[in-house]
Design a protein around this motif. Structure first.
Motif, PDB file in Angstrom:
ATOM      1  N   ALA A   1       0.836  -1.205   0.000  1.00  0.00           N
ATOM      2  CA  ALA A   1       0.000   0.000   0.000  1.00  0.00           C
ATOM      3  C   ALA A   1       0.869   1.254   0.000  1.00  0.00           C
ATOM      4  O   ALA A   1       0.570   2.231  -0.695  1.00  0.00           O
ATOM      5  CB  ALA A   1      -0.933  -0.014   1.206  1.00  0.00           C
ATOM      6  N   GLU A   2       1.964   1.235   0.760  1.00  0.00           N
ATOM      7  CA  GLU A   2       2.889   2.376   0.804  1.00  0.00           C
ATOM      8  C   GLU A   2       3.523   2.614  -0.557  1.00  0.00           C
ATOM      9  O   GLU A   2       3.604   3.750  -1.043  1.00  0.00           O
ATOM     10  CB  GLU A   2       3.958   2.091   1.862  1.00  0.00           C
ATOM     11  CG  GLU A   2       5.039   3.129   1.974  1.00  0.00           C
ATOM     12  CD  GLU A   2       6.120   2.688   2.955  1.00  0.00           C
ATOM     13  OE1 GLU A   2       7.299   2.951   2.666  1.00  0.00           O
ATOM     14  OE2 GLU A   2       5.781   2.096   3.996  1.00  0.00           O
ATOM     15  N   LEU A   3       3.968   1.542  -1.219  1.00  0.00           N
ATOM     16  CA  LEU A   3       4.594   1.675  -2.533  1.00  0.00           C
ATOM     17  C   LEU A   3       3.595   2.116  -3.593  1.00  0.00           C
ATOM     18  O   LEU A   3       3.932   2.907  -4.482  1.00  0.00           O
ATOM     19  CB  LEU A   3       5.260   0.353  -2.927  1.00  0.00           C
ATOM     20  CG  LEU A   3       6.479  -0.053  -2.101  1.00  0.00           C
ATOM     21  CD1 LEU A   3       6.945  -1.452  -2.483  1.00  0.00           C
ATOM     22  CD2 LEU A   3       7.599   0.956  -2.284  1.00  0.00           C
ATOM     23  N   GLU A   4       2.348   1.606  -3.510  1.00  0.00           N
ATOM     24  CA  GLU A   4       1.329   2.027  -4.471  1.00  0.00           C
ATOM     25  C   GLU A   4       0.990   3.506  -4.289  1.00  0.00           C
ATOM     26  O   GLU A   4       0.793   4.224  -5.276  1.00  0.00           O
ATOM     27  CB  GLU A   4       0.072   1.171  -4.327  1.00  0.00           C
ATOM     28  CG  GLU A   4       0.234  -0.218  -4.896  1.00  0.00           C
ATOM     29  CD  GLU A   4      -0.985  -1.102  -4.689  1.00  0.00           C
ATOM     30  OE1 GLU A   4      -1.843  -0.772  -3.828  1.00  0.00           O
ATOM     31  OE2 GLU A   4      -1.081  -2.120  -5.389  1.00  0.00           O
ATOM     32  N   ALA A   5       0.944   3.979  -3.053  1.00  0.00           N
ATOM     33  CA  ALA A   5       0.683   5.394  -2.807  1.00  0.00           C
ATOM     34  C   ALA A   5       1.830   6.250  -3.330  1.00  0.00           C
ATOM     35  O   ALA A   5       1.605   7.309  -3.930  1.00  0.00           O
ATOM     36  CB  ALA A   5       0.474   5.639  -1.317  1.00  0.00           C
TER      37      ALA A   5
ATOM     38  N   ALA B   1       1.524   6.304  -7.142  1.00  0.00           N
ATOM     39  CA  ALA B   1       0.438   7.184  -7.567  1.00  0.00           C
ATOM     40  C   ALA B   1       0.844   8.642  -7.418  1.00  0.00           C
ATOM     41  O   ALA B   1       0.546   9.475  -8.287  1.00  0.00           O
ATOM     42  CB  ALA B   1      -0.821   6.893  -6.755  1.00  0.00           C
ATOM     43  N   GLY B   2       1.546   8.987  -6.350  1.00  0.00           N
ATOM     44  CA  GLY B   2       2.034  10.346  -6.167  1.00  0.00           C
ATOM     45  C   GLY B   2       3.045  10.734  -7.229  1.00  0.00           C
ATOM     46  O   GLY B   2       3.022  11.854  -7.754  1.00  0.00           O
ATOM     47  N   ALA B   3       3.941   9.810  -7.557  1.00  0.00           N
ATOM     48  CA  ALA B   3       4.952  10.083  -8.581  1.00  0.00           C
ATOM     49  C   ALA B   3       4.303  10.249  -9.949  1.00  0.00           C
ATOM     50  O   ALA B   3       4.702  11.115 -10.742  1.00  0.00           O
ATOM     51  CB  ALA B   3       5.985   8.961  -8.616  1.00  0.00           C
ATOM     52  N   GLN B   4       3.290   9.430 -10.252  1.00  0.00           N
ATOM     53  CA  GLN B   4       2.593   9.556 -11.531  1.00  0.00           C
ATOM     54  C   GLN B   4       1.824  10.872 -11.605  1.00  0.00           C
ATOM     55  O   GLN B   4       1.811  11.524 -12.643  1.00  0.00           O
ATOM     56  CB  GLN B   4       1.650   8.370 -11.739  1.00  0.00           C
ATOM     57  CG  GLN B   4       2.372   7.084 -12.035  1.00  0.00           C
ATOM     58  CD  GLN B   4       1.439   5.891 -12.104  1.00  0.00           C
ATOM     59  OE1 GLN B   4       0.322   5.927 -11.616  1.00  0.00           O
ATOM     60  NE2 GLN B   4       1.912   4.822 -12.730  1.00  0.00           N
ATOM     61  N   ALA B   5       1.189  11.272 -10.511  1.00  0.00           N
ATOM     62  CA  ALA B   5       0.457  12.542 -10.495  1.00  0.00           C
ATOM     63  C   ALA B   5       1.422  13.711 -10.658  1.00  0.00           C
ATOM     64  O   ALA B   5       1.119  14.683 -11.363  1.00  0.00           O
ATOM     65  CB  ALA B   5      -0.324  12.674  -9.198  1.00  0.00           C
ATOM     66  N   THR B   6       2.575  13.626 -10.053  1.00  0.00           N
ATOM     67  CA  THR B   6       3.573  14.682 -10.182  1.00  0.00           C
ATOM     68  C   THR B   6       4.094  14.755 -11.609  1.00  0.00           C
ATOM     69  O   THR B   6       4.283  15.849 -12.159  1.00  0.00           O
ATOM     70  CB  THR B   6       4.739  14.439  -9.205  1.00  0.00           C
ATOM     71  OG1 THR B   6       4.224  14.338  -7.884  1.00  0.00           O
ATOM     72  CG2 THR B   6       5.775  15.538  -9.276  1.00  0.00           C
ATOM     73  N   ALA B   7       4.310  13.605 -12.232  1.00  0.00           N
ATOM     74  CA  ALA B   7       4.810  13.567 -13.605  1.00  0.00           C
ATOM     75  C   ALA B   7       3.788  14.156 -14.572  1.00  0.00           C
ATOM     76  O   ALA B   7       4.138  14.901 -15.489  1.00  0.00           O
ATOM     77  CB  ALA B   7       5.158  12.145 -14.002  1.00  0.00           C
ATOM     78  N   VAL B   8       2.526  13.873 -14.383  1.00  0.00           N
ATOM     79  CA  VAL B   8       1.477  14.393 -15.259  1.00  0.00           C
ATOM     80  C   VAL B   8       1.353  15.900 -15.077  1.00  0.00           C
ATOM     81  O   VAL B   8       1.256  16.660 -16.040  1.00  0.00           O
ATOM     82  CB  VAL B   8       0.130  13.684 -14.979  1.00  0.00           C
ATOM     83  CG1 VAL B   8      -1.012  14.409 -15.654  1.00  0.00           C
ATOM     84  CG2 VAL B   8       0.205  12.245 -15.434  1.00  0.00           C
ATOM     85  N   SER B   9       1.363  16.364 -13.834  1.00  0.00           N
ATOM     86  CA  SER B   9       1.215  17.798 -13.594  1.00  0.00           C
ATOM     87  C   SER B   9       2.450  18.574 -14.038  1.00  0.00           C
ATOM     88  O   SER B   9       2.344  19.693 -14.511  1.00  0.00           O
ATOM     89  CB  SER B   9       0.908  18.063 -12.129  1.00  0.00           C
ATOM     90  OG  SER B   9       2.027  17.707 -11.337  1.00  0.00           O
TER      91      SER B   9
END
Length: 117
Positions: A88-92, A95-103
């Motif tokens: 769960a920690e790694l998935e979070a 997801a944070g890294a992907q959101a940062t990359a998109v933004s």
């Protein structure tokens, strides 16, 4: 004939009872130590599939020894909970890294410029 079979049966039952209980100074069937886990689960590293497959629990009079089974199940439950928390920690984090990359990709876009998604 019936009386002979009855007497023979009584003699056989008495002989077996004396053999099991012990009719002399020493017991015919010596006491044995209870079985213990031959190869317990490793304490210095996380459990793997091979550890669980190789595990053989000792058998008692009524099946498996409850204390040993409880210990193994407790250890497996703790390991699974730890792994679930780590996943769960790694998935979070992912997801944070992907959101940062998109933004951050949107930040470098000029106004009126289209992205090819």
């Amino acid at each position: 004939m019936f009386l002979f079979l009855l007497i023979a049966m009584v003699v056989v039952v008495a002989a077996v009872t004396l053999a099991v209980v012990g009719g002399g100074d020493r017991a015919v069937l010596p006491e044995t130590a209870p079985e213990q886990l031959v190869d317990p689960l490793p304490l210095n590293r996380p459990l793997g599939r091979a550890d669980v497959e190789a595990l053989r629990l000792p058998v008692g009079a009524r099946g498996y020894r409850m204390a040993d089974v409880d210990d193994v199940l407790g250890r497996l439950g703790a390991e699974l909970a730890e792994r679930d928390a780590r996943i769960a920690e790694l998935e979070a984090a992912l997801a944070g890294a992907q959101a940062t990359a998109v933004s951050s990709a949107d930040l470098f876009k000029k106004p009126g410029e289209e992205t090819d998604r």
